[in-house]
Scaffold this motif. Structure first.
Motif, PDB file in Angstrom:
ATOM      1  N   SER A 165      36.532  32.788  36.726  1.00 48.33           N
ATOM      2  CA  SER A 165      36.373  34.038  35.992  1.00 48.33           C
ATOM      3  C   SER A 165      37.269  35.128  36.565  1.00 48.33           C
ATOM      4  CB  SER A 165      34.912  34.482  36.037  1.00 48.33           C
ATOM      5  OG  SER A 165      34.524  34.720  37.376  1.00 48.33           O
ATOM      6  N   ARG A 166      37.366  36.211  35.825  1.00 51.58           N
ATOM      7  CA  ARG A 166      38.233  37.311  36.245  1.00 51.58           C
ATOM      8  C   ARG A 166      37.733  37.955  37.535  1.00 51.58           C
ATOM      9  NH1 ARG A 166      39.509  41.626  31.711  1.00 51.58           N
ATOM     10  NH2 ARG A 166      40.314  39.670  30.805  1.00 51.58           N
ATOM     11  N   GLU A 167      36.417  38.063  37.682  1.00 55.50           N
ATOM     12  CA  GLU A 167      35.876  38.678  38.904  1.00 55.50           C
ATOM     13  C   GLU A 167      36.177  37.826  40.131  1.00 55.50           C
ATOM     14  OE1 GLU A 167      34.298  38.246  36.149  1.00 55.50           O
ATOM     15  OE2 GLU A 167      33.897  40.287  35.412  1.00 55.50           O
ATOM     16  N   ILE A 168      36.014  36.519  39.999  1.00 56.00           N
ATOM     17  CA  ILE A 168      36.291  35.640  41.136  1.00 56.00           C
ATOM     18  C   ILE A 168      37.768  35.649  41.472  1.00 56.00           C
ATOM     19  CG2 ILE A 168      36.203  33.257  41.932  1.00 56.00           C
ATOM     20  CD1 ILE A 168      33.699  32.871  40.303  1.00 56.00           C
ATOM     21  N   ALA A 169      38.629  35.633  40.459  1.00 54.58           N
ATOM     22  CA  ALA A 169      40.075  35.667  40.712  1.00 54.58           C
ATOM     23  C   ALA A 169      40.475  36.956  41.418  1.00 54.58           C
ATOM     24  CB  ALA A 169      40.825  35.522  39.400  1.00 54.58           C
ATOM     25  N   LEU A 212      38.504  38.797  43.313  1.00 51.68           N
ATOM     26  CA  LEU A 212      37.967  38.744  44.676  1.00 51.68           C
ATOM     27  C   LEU A 212      38.836  37.872  45.572  1.00 51.68           C
ATOM     28  CD1 LEU A 212      35.753  39.398  46.719  1.00 51.68           C
ATOM     29  CD2 LEU A 212      34.457  37.454  45.817  1.00 51.68           C
ATOM     30  N   ARG A 213      39.284  36.735  45.027  1.00 50.06           N
ATOM     31  CA  ARG A 213      40.147  35.863  45.821  1.00 50.06           C
ATOM     32  C   ARG A 213      41.467  36.545  46.160  1.00 50.06           C
ATOM     33  NH1 ARG A 213      39.586  29.813  43.082  1.00 50.06           N
ATOM     34  NH2 ARG A 213      37.442  29.387  43.821  1.00 50.06           N
ATOM     35  N   GLN A 214      42.030  37.244  45.204  1.00 42.77           N
ATOM     36  CA  GLN A 214      43.276  37.951  45.464  1.00 42.77           C
ATOM     37  C   GLN A 214      43.083  39.032  46.524  1.00 42.77           C
ATOM     38  OE1 GLN A 214      44.891  39.839  42.016  1.00 42.77           O
ATOM     39  NE2 GLN A 214      46.785  40.494  43.045  1.00 42.77           N
ATOM     40  N   PHE A 215      41.956  39.722  46.459  1.00 42.09           N
ATOM     41  CA  PHE A 215      41.669  40.745  47.469  1.00 42.09           C
ATOM     42  C   PHE A 215      41.530  40.132  48.862  1.00 42.09           C
ATOM     43  CE2 PHE A 215      38.130  42.602  49.902  1.00 42.09           C
ATOM     44  CZ  PHE A 215      38.714  43.803  50.270  1.00 42.09           C
ATOM     45  N   GLU A 216      40.814  39.029  48.974  1.00 44.59           N
ATOM     46  CA  GLU A 216      40.608  38.409  50.280  1.00 44.59           C
ATOM     47  C   GLU A 216      41.918  37.894  50.865  1.00 44.59           C
ATOM     48  OE1 GLU A 216      37.696  35.420  49.630  1.00 44.59           O
ATOM     49  OE2 GLU A 216      35.984  36.792  49.825  1.00 44.59           O
ATOM     50  N   GLN A 217      42.732  37.232  50.041  1.00 48.80           N
ATOM     51  CA  GLN A 217      43.994  36.707  50.550  1.00 48.80           C
ATOM     52  C   GLN A 217      44.946  37.833  50.939  1.00 48.80           C
ATOM     53  OE1 GLN A 217      44.233  33.505  51.211  1.00 48.80           O
ATOM     54  NE2 GLN A 217      42.183  33.277  50.332  1.00 48.80           N
ATOM     55  N   SER A 218      44.970  38.893  50.158  1.00 49.34           N
ATOM     56  CA  SER A 218      45.813  40.035  50.510  1.00 49.34           C
ATOM     57  C   SER A 218      45.322  40.711  51.783  1.00 49.34           C
ATOM     58  CB  SER A 218      45.827  41.031  49.355  1.00 49.34           C
ATOM     59  OG  SER A 218      46.618  42.154  49.671  1.00 49.34           O
ATOM     60  N   LEU A 219      44.006  40.785  51.963  1.00 48.28           N
ATOM     61  CA  LEU A 219      43.447  41.363  53.185  1.00 48.28           C
ATOM     62  C   LEU A 219      43.841  40.549  54.413  1.00 48.28           C
ATOM     63  CD1 LEU A 219      41.527  43.339  54.637  1.00 48.28           C
ATOM     64  CD2 LEU A 219      39.648  41.789  54.066  1.00 48.28           C
ATOM     65  N   VAL A 220      43.762  39.230  54.302  1.00 49.12           N
ATOM     66  CA  VAL A 220      44.107  38.376  55.440  1.00 49.12           C
ATOM     67  C   VAL A 220      45.590  38.487  55.778  1.00 49.12           C
ATOM     68  CG1 VAL A 220      44.252  35.983  56.212  1.00 49.12           C
ATOM     69  CG2 VAL A 220      42.210  36.778  55.030  1.00 49.12           C
ATOM     70  N   VAL A 221      46.448  38.518  54.757  1.00 46.77           N
ATOM     71  CA  VAL A 221      47.890  38.603  54.995  1.00 46.77           C
ATOM     72  C   VAL A 221      48.252  39.923  55.661  1.00 46.77           C
ATOM     73  CG1 VAL A 221      50.132  38.743  53.852  1.00 46.77           C
ATOM     74  CG2 VAL A 221      48.495  36.997  53.158  1.00 46.77           C
ATOM     75  N   ASN A 222      47.715  41.020  55.174  1.00 46.23           N
ATOM     76  CA  ASN A 222      48.019  42.325  55.769  1.00 46.23           C
ATOM     77  C   ASN A 222      47.448  42.445  57.178  1.00 46.23           C
ATOM     78  OD1 ASN A 222      49.360  44.289  53.687  1.00 46.23           O
ATOM     79  ND2 ASN A 222      47.822  43.177  52.527  1.00 46.23           N
TER      80      ASN A 222
END
Length: 690
Positions: A199-203, A205-215
């Protein structure tokens, strides 16, 4: 067919002409004559729309700049090249610019001084930068998933070469990461999870988590890069500026703040701990680095004390410290090794506990009958519980015991390697060896964790401790220094502690002879009284020597030398079977000689210990207070000379002929409490004699 052949020939002719023209263009041979010839040839072409191909072309060189590499989820690293348009500059400028690429200058100007900063004063630029940082941070905290790009922008601003901008952003990112990052690790997505439709919410959230880890990873790498620069290791490097030095200490402060927060449970915590531990080399000589050094030590001790229930943080810290100490060939400060003393994970660890605790297998008649469907459901429930436990990253009892055994193994192996590296250093005249400086901390740690070692390591430790003690005794011909006295006492106390703790647990299959340790302690008693730091520990406030203007600080060990002496005596006479009547009599005589010269607290403690000896051995020591009951013949050998080893031994002192005439001198002692203690011992001995 003929038209197709003619068309093919025309194409080949035009292609050949084009290649010749491009070759001439690259060599700079293009002129008007060639242009006219080509124009004449072009008139014969049937297709007049192709004339633009014969016009001279400009050779545009693409300026490619390598940006930061991108690390994919699968672990592969991809290079990123971007094209930068080079702006032509007037040739009238006489001064040449620096060799720095123009694209980097352009990038730096775009990041550090935007267009709206051009006409501002330095004070206005500072205010404007703070406002921009506050705006980005507020957007990020209000709605992190929607404004995650603000975090990327802030992280890029932290990499700015402008010290003011970099300093402000580095410190502002600390509370941002604290509020955004969870107190658990975010695992990377699998290939199957990437391909599946969500779903859009999960996608989001996943983008936020991966971006947080990379930064966050880029931020940790930036702190590690800046933390390498310090005032102490840049004394001979003139290229390092003052801003870089300030940024280095700033990076350490940021790392300590992150370690004490919930981010110690987040991703890349090993890299975060490494930032602190890598700076803990020699104690810094520069005053600017000393507060950071002390704070890093305190942070590591706090982490080890608070990690009592889990053990994963303790395991990673001890692993990094042990590798760092070994890689630096033991060139570390003693306080770094004393971090091991703050491990709270091993306080309740018993290596033999697993052998006794086992669950008996149920008999077939005692088992609960389950149907096939019930067994299937129970198996599914167990799998779900295991998956939930893994997701929550909870530490089970088995995992905690595994961490305990691994931490204990690393600590004891580090101690053993340091002791082996220090063997023979005293006889070689290299007392300033790096491993020698760590002996005090090693022996103090062994007295705490040595009882947990297995029997195989026990033999290695005893052999190394005996050799170190013999090296110190054989090397010194005059009076022992305070450092040498401490090392000998620690070797004796640690050896008894290791063996007696193993014996109390029933893991000692053989008897161990401590004669060499007891004889060495007997020999050392006369030199202990000459030590001025007998009652001082590392916590004692000291003033520098007025003659040499040097501050000789005692070792970092917790116990004073007086406490170590009493601990050794207690091991010999009350906690082991090494205490005999002859040894008790000989030590009583020497302890009285020692009490004449020691400070008040030590003298009183020695007299109390002698009272314990009298109460244990009853009337066997009464001959020391009465000359009429003397059982020896000849003269008592004091044995304080060091030129003849044969007369110093405990068995050859003729203790039967000794008399405690020191009681008369103790009546003139300056402390009344010591006088009363001496008179009380004499009174008790006379009453027992009657």
């Amino acid at each position: 067919m003929g038209k197709r052949k003619i068309k093919t020939q025309d194409l080949e002719r035009r292609k050949k002409i084009k290649q010749d023209q491009d070759a001439k263009l690259s060599m700079g041979l293009f002129n008007e004559d060639i242009t006219s010839d080509i124009e004449d040839q072009s008139n014969n072409w049937e297709d007049e729309e192709q004339d633009y191909e014969l016009k001279p072309r400009e050779m545009k060189e693409k300026h490619m700049v390598e940006s930061l590499p991108i690390k994919r989820i699968d672990g592969t690293v991809e290079r990123v090249l971007r094209e930068v348009i080079k702006k032509e500059e007037p040739e009238d400028e006489g001064e040449e610019e620096q060799e720095e690429p123009l694209e980097e200058q352009t990038k730096e100007q775009e990041e550090e001084e935007p267009d709206d900063y051009a006409n501002l004063s330095p004070q206005e630029k500072l205010i404007k930068t703070k406002e921009d940082i506050a705006e980005l941070a507020s957007k990020l905290i209000e709605n992190p998933e929607e404004n995650i790009t603000c975090l990327t922008r802030l992280r890029k601003m932290s990499e700015s070469k402008n010290f003011m901008t970099s300093q402000l952003v580095i410190m502002s990112l600390i509370p941002i990461f604290k509020s955004l990052a969870p107190s658990y690790k975010i695992r990377p997505l699998t290939d199957m999870e990437k391909r599946e439709k969500v779903s859009r919410e999960i996608a989001r959230l996943r983008q936020f988590e991966q971006s947080l880890v990379v930064n966050y990873k880029s931020y940790i790498d930036l702190l590690y890069k800046h933390s390498k620069i310090s005032y102490s290791n840049s004394l001979n490097n003139n290229k390092i500026t003052s801003d870089q030095l300030k940024r280095g200490n700033l990076a350490l402060k940021a790392a300590t703040e992150l370690c004490l927060s919930s981010l110690r449970h987040f991703n890349y915590r090993s890299e975060l701990f490494t930032i602190l531990i890598k700076r803990l080399n020699k104690k810094p000589k520069q005053q600017q680095d000393l507060p950071i050094f002390i704070k890093s030590i305190r942070v590591l001790e706090t982490l080890l004390k608070e990690d009592e229930e889990h053990g994963d943080i303790t395991f990673e810290i001890i692993k990094i410290i042990s590798k760092t100490i070994k890689s630096k060939n033991f060139r570390v400060d003693e306080s770094v090794l004393n971090v091991f003393l703050s491990i709270s994970l091993l306080e309740d660890y018993d290596p033999n506990q697993n052998k006794d605790d086992f669950k008996p297998k149920l008999k077939k008649k005692d088992r609960v009958h389950l149907s096939k469907k019930e067994r299937k459901n129970r198996k599914e429930r167990k799998e779900i519980e295991e998956e939930m436990r893994t997701a929550q990253q909870a530490i089970t009892i088995e995992q905690r015991e595994k961490y305990q055994s691994q931490v204990l193994k690393m600590v004891l192996m580090s101690y053993l390697e340091i002791l082996k590296a220090s063997q023979g250093s005293f006889q070689k005249g290299t007392e300033n060896d790096d491993a020698i400086l760590l002996i005090g901390s090693v022996l103090e740690g062994l007295s705490r964790y040595g009882q947990m070692a297995n029997f195989d390591l026990l033999g290695d430790f005893l052999q190394v401790l005996r050799e170190i003690m013999v090296d110190v005794v054989d090397e010194e011909e005059g009076i022992y220094t305070g450092k040498q006295i401490r090392i000998i006492l620690l070797c004796i106390a640690t050896s008894f502690s290791l063996v007696l703790n193993h014996g109390s647990m029933g893991r000692l299959p053989i008897a161990i002879d401590f004669s060499s340790f007891i004889d060495t302690l007997y020999k050392l008693l006369t030199d202990i009284a000459l030590d001025s730091d007998l009652e001082f520990s590392h916590k004692t406030l000291r003033l520098a020597d007025p003659i040499t203007e040097e501050l000789t600080k005692p070792a970092v060990n917790v116990s004073t030398k007086s406490e170590l002496l009493l601990r050794c005596l207690d091991f010999i006479f009350f906690r082991s079977k090494n205490g005999t009547i002859s040894r008790a009599t000989a030590f009583t005589k020497r302890l009285y000689i020692l009490a004449l010269q020691t400070p008040e607290k030590t003298s009183l403690a020695i007299l109390k210990f002698i009272g314990k000896l009298i109460s244990r051995y009853d009337n066997n020591l009464k001959g020391l207070w009465n000359t009429e009951d003397s059982v020896g013949e000849g003269n008592y050998i004091l044995g304080i000379e060091k030129n003849d080893e044969s007369i110093i031994r405990l068995e050859r002192c003729n203790i039967g002929a000794a008399t405690l005439w020191e009681n008369v001198l103790l009546d003139d002692y300056y402390a009344p409490i010591v006088k009363d203690g001496s008179r009380s011992l004499m009174k008790n001995s006379k009453n027992e004699g009657r």
